[in-house]
Design a protein around this motif. Structure first.
Motif, PDB file in Angstrom:
ATOM      1  N   ALA A  36       2.696  -9.203  -1.824  1.00  0.00           N
ATOM      2  CA  ALA A  36       2.084 -10.210  -2.686  1.00  0.00           C
ATOM      3  C   ALA A  36       0.641 -10.428  -2.249  1.00  0.00           C
ATOM      4  O   ALA A  36       0.276 -10.160  -1.101  1.00  0.00           O
ATOM      5  CB  ALA A  36       2.860 -11.522  -2.605  1.00  0.00           C
ATOM      6  N   LEU A  37      -0.168 -10.905  -3.171  1.00  0.00           N
ATOM      7  CA  LEU A  37      -1.551 -11.262  -2.892  1.00  0.00           C
ATOM      8  C   LEU A  37      -1.783 -12.658  -3.460  1.00  0.00           C
ATOM      9  O   LEU A  37      -1.489 -12.925  -4.629  1.00  0.00           O
ATOM     10  CB  LEU A  37      -2.529 -10.272  -3.534  1.00  0.00           C
ATOM     11  CG  LEU A  37      -4.002 -10.497  -3.234  1.00  0.00           C
ATOM     12  CD1 LEU A  37      -4.295 -10.307  -1.751  1.00  0.00           C
ATOM     13  CD2 LEU A  37      -4.867  -9.574  -4.061  1.00  0.00           C
ATOM     14  N   VAL A  38      -2.286 -13.562  -2.619  1.00  0.00           N
ATOM     15  CA  VAL A  38      -2.498 -14.950  -3.015  1.00  0.00           C
ATOM     16  C   VAL A  38      -3.935 -15.347  -2.687  1.00  0.00           C
ATOM     17  O   VAL A  38      -4.421 -15.087  -1.585  1.00  0.00           O
ATOM     18  CB  VAL A  38      -1.517 -15.887  -2.272  1.00  0.00           C
ATOM     19  CG1 VAL A  38      -1.801 -17.346  -2.606  1.00  0.00           C
ATOM     20  CG2 VAL A  38      -0.083 -15.533  -2.597  1.00  0.00           C
ATOM     21  N   SER A  39      -4.616 -15.977  -3.643  1.00  0.00           N
ATOM     22  CA  SER A  39      -5.959 -16.517  -3.419  1.00  0.00           C
ATOM     23  C   SER A  39      -5.853 -18.026  -3.275  1.00  0.00           C
ATOM     24  O   SER A  39      -5.065 -18.664  -3.966  1.00  0.00           O
ATOM     25  CB  SER A  39      -6.871 -16.195  -4.606  1.00  0.00           C
ATOM     26  OG  SER A  39      -7.009 -14.801  -4.761  1.00  0.00           O
ATOM     27  N   THR A  40      -6.648 -18.594  -2.366  1.00  0.00           N
ATOM     28  CA  THR A  40      -6.644 -20.042  -2.173  1.00  0.00           C
ATOM     29  C   THR A  40      -8.035 -20.590  -2.451  1.00  0.00           C
ATOM     30  O   THR A  40      -9.036 -19.935  -2.155  1.00  0.00           O
ATOM     31  CB  THR A  40      -6.197 -20.420  -0.754  1.00  0.00           C
ATOM     32  OG1 THR A  40      -7.107 -19.869   0.194  1.00  0.00           O
ATOM     33  CG2 THR A  40      -4.792 -19.936  -0.473  1.00  0.00           C
ATOM     34  N   TYR A  41      -8.075 -21.767  -3.014  1.00  0.00           N
ATOM     35  CA  TYR A  41      -9.335 -22.397  -3.399  1.00  0.00           C
ATOM     36  C   TYR A  41      -9.315 -23.870  -3.034  1.00  0.00           C
ATOM     37  O   TYR A  41      -8.258 -24.489  -2.967  1.00  0.00           O
ATOM     38  CB  TYR A  41      -9.555 -22.294  -4.922  1.00  0.00           C
ATOM     39  CG  TYR A  41      -9.506 -20.894  -5.459  1.00  0.00           C
ATOM     40  CD1 TYR A  41     -10.642 -20.105  -5.486  1.00  0.00           C
ATOM     41  CD2 TYR A  41      -8.312 -20.356  -5.945  1.00  0.00           C
ATOM     42  CE1 TYR A  41     -10.598 -18.809  -5.985  1.00  0.00           C
ATOM     43  CE2 TYR A  41      -8.261 -19.061  -6.445  1.00  0.00           C
ATOM     44  CZ  TYR A  41      -9.407 -18.294  -6.467  1.00  0.00           C
ATOM     45  OH  TYR A  41      -9.360 -17.022  -6.951  1.00  0.00           O
ATOM     46  N   SER A  42     -10.488 -24.445  -2.875  1.00  0.00           N
ATOM     47  CA  SER A  42     -10.618 -25.887  -2.735  1.00  0.00           C
ATOM     48  C   SER A  42     -10.898 -26.450  -4.119  1.00  0.00           C
ATOM     49  O   SER A  42     -11.699 -25.892  -4.872  1.00  0.00           O
ATOM     50  CB  SER A  42     -11.778 -26.244  -1.809  1.00  0.00           C
ATOM     51  OG  SER A  42     -11.482 -25.841  -0.504  1.00  0.00           O
ATOM     52  N   ILE A  43     -10.221 -27.542  -4.456  1.00  0.00           N
ATOM     53  CA  ILE A  43     -10.444 -28.185  -5.747  1.00  0.00           C
ATOM     54  C   ILE A  43     -10.804 -29.647  -5.496  1.00  0.00           C
ATOM     55  O   ILE A  43     -10.296 -30.276  -4.579  1.00  0.00           O
ATOM     56  CB  ILE A  43      -9.222 -28.077  -6.678  1.00  0.00           C
ATOM     57  CG1 ILE A  43      -7.947 -28.594  -5.999  1.00  0.00           C
ATOM     58  CG2 ILE A  43      -9.027 -26.664  -7.170  1.00  0.00           C
ATOM     59  CD1 ILE A  43      -6.725 -28.635  -6.897  1.00  0.00           C
ATOM     60  N   LEU A  44     -11.693 -30.164  -6.303  1.00  0.00           N
ATOM     61  CA  LEU A  44     -12.105 -31.558  -6.191  1.00  0.00           C
ATOM     62  C   LEU A  44     -11.003 -32.431  -6.761  1.00  0.00           C
ATOM     63  O   LEU A  44     -10.531 -32.211  -7.871  1.00  0.00           O
ATOM     64  CB  LEU A  44     -13.406 -31.782  -6.954  1.00  0.00           C
ATOM     65  CG  LEU A  44     -14.004 -33.172  -6.897  1.00  0.00           C
ATOM     66  CD1 LEU A  44     -14.352 -33.550  -5.456  1.00  0.00           C
ATOM     67  CD2 LEU A  44     -15.249 -33.228  -7.746  1.00  0.00           C
ATOM     68  N   ASP A  45     -10.579 -33.427  -6.015  1.00  0.00           N
ATOM     69  CA  ASP A  45      -9.550 -34.355  -6.474  1.00  0.00           C
ATOM     70  C   ASP A  45     -10.250 -35.505  -7.180  1.00  0.00           C
ATOM     71  O   ASP A  45     -10.827 -36.385  -6.545  1.00  0.00           O
ATOM     72  CB  ASP A  45      -8.708 -34.854  -5.294  1.00  0.00           C
ATOM     73  CG  ASP A  45      -7.501 -35.639  -5.743  1.00  0.00           C
ATOM     74  OD1 ASP A  45      -7.456 -36.062  -6.922  1.00  0.00           O
ATOM     75  OD2 ASP A  45      -6.591 -35.831  -4.926  1.00  0.00           O
ATOM     76  N   SER A  46     -10.187 -35.539  -8.501  1.00  0.00           N
ATOM     77  CA  SER A  46     -10.901 -36.550  -9.276  1.00  0.00           C
ATOM     78  C   SER A  46     -10.284 -37.937  -9.125  1.00  0.00           C
ATOM     79  O   SER A  46     -10.916 -38.936  -9.448  1.00  0.00           O
ATOM     80  CB  SER A  46     -10.929 -36.152 -10.755  1.00  0.00           C
ATOM     81  OG  SER A  46      -9.608 -36.033 -11.247  1.00  0.00           O
ATOM     82  N   ASN A  47      -9.062 -38.027  -8.637  1.00  0.00           N
ATOM     83  CA  ASN A  47      -8.410 -39.321  -8.454  1.00  0.00           C
ATOM     84  C   ASN A  47      -8.803 -39.990  -7.144  1.00  0.00           C
ATOM     85  O   ASN A  47      -8.520 -41.167  -6.941  1.00  0.00           O
ATOM     86  CB  ASN A  47      -6.887 -39.171  -8.490  1.00  0.00           C
ATOM     87  CG  ASN A  47      -6.407 -38.709  -9.843  1.00  0.00           C
ATOM     88  OD1 ASN A  47      -7.004 -39.037 -10.856  1.00  0.00           O
ATOM     89  ND2 ASN A  47      -5.336 -37.937  -9.855  1.00  0.00           N
ATOM     90  N   GLU A  48      -9.413 -39.263  -6.251  1.00  0.00           N
ATOM     91  CA  GLU A  48      -9.791 -39.803  -4.945  1.00  0.00           C
ATOM     92  C   GLU A  48     -11.233 -40.293  -4.975  1.00  0.00           C
ATOM     93  O   GLU A  48     -12.088 -39.730  -5.639  1.00  0.00           O
ATOM     94  CB  GLU A  48      -9.650 -38.721  -3.857  1.00  0.00           C
ATOM     95  CG  GLU A  48      -8.224 -38.299  -3.618  1.00  0.00           C
ATOM     96  CD  GLU A  48      -7.398 -39.395  -2.943  1.00  0.00           C
ATOM     97  OE1 GLU A  48      -7.957 -40.163  -2.147  1.00  0.00           O
ATOM     98  OE2 GLU A  48      -6.199 -39.457  -3.228  1.00  0.00           O
ATOM     99  N   THR A  49     -11.503 -41.335  -4.255  1.00  0.00           N
ATOM    100  CA  THR A  49     -12.857 -41.859  -4.155  1.00  0.00           C
ATOM    101  C   THR A  49     -13.637 -41.050  -3.129  1.00  0.00           C
ATOM    102  O   THR A  49     -13.068 -40.377  -2.278  1.00  0.00           O
ATOM    103  CB  THR A  49     -12.840 -43.344  -3.742  1.00  0.00           C
ATOM    104  OG1 THR A  49     -12.147 -43.443  -2.497  1.00  0.00           O
ATOM    105  CG2 THR A  49     -12.154 -44.182  -4.796  1.00  0.00           C
TER     106      THR A  49
END
Length: 106
Positions: A36-49
């Protein structure tokens, strides 16, 4: 009796899309049964201050994984996916998405 299924993990860095990728190899006994090949990313959490320090503000980010490729032999599919998802949860992936077509080796 079925031999234990092992998972080998090889982390890679992709400069193309600025992600960390993981190449997984599933082995049962002496035989490779899939990968398997998996890519990971950082995402901005719009619910967090925003977090603030004395000199700057920082937005809280979460981690997301996308399974780009998942190729295994039929009888090990569920076990391989279970091990893969468990690993991703342990390393802190908040979301796991499937961006692959399932390929099964005959």
């Amino acid at each position: 009796m079925m031999k234990e299924l092992n998972m080998k993990v090889n982390p890679l860095y992709s400069e193309v899309d600025l992600s960390i990728q993981f190449h997984f190899e599933f082995v049962q006994g002496e035989s490779k049964v899939g990968e398997a090949l998996v890519s990971t990313y950082s995402i901005l959490d719009s619910n967090e201050t925003l977090r603030q320090s004395k000199s700057a503000s920082f937005a809280k980010t979460q981690k997301c994984a996308v399974i780009d490729r998942f190729e295994v032999i039929n009888e090990t599919e569920k076990t391989c996916m279970k091990k893969l998802r468990h690993f991703l949860q342990v390393i802190g992936m908040k979301e796991i998405h499937s961006g692959y077509n399932l390929y099964r080796k005959a």
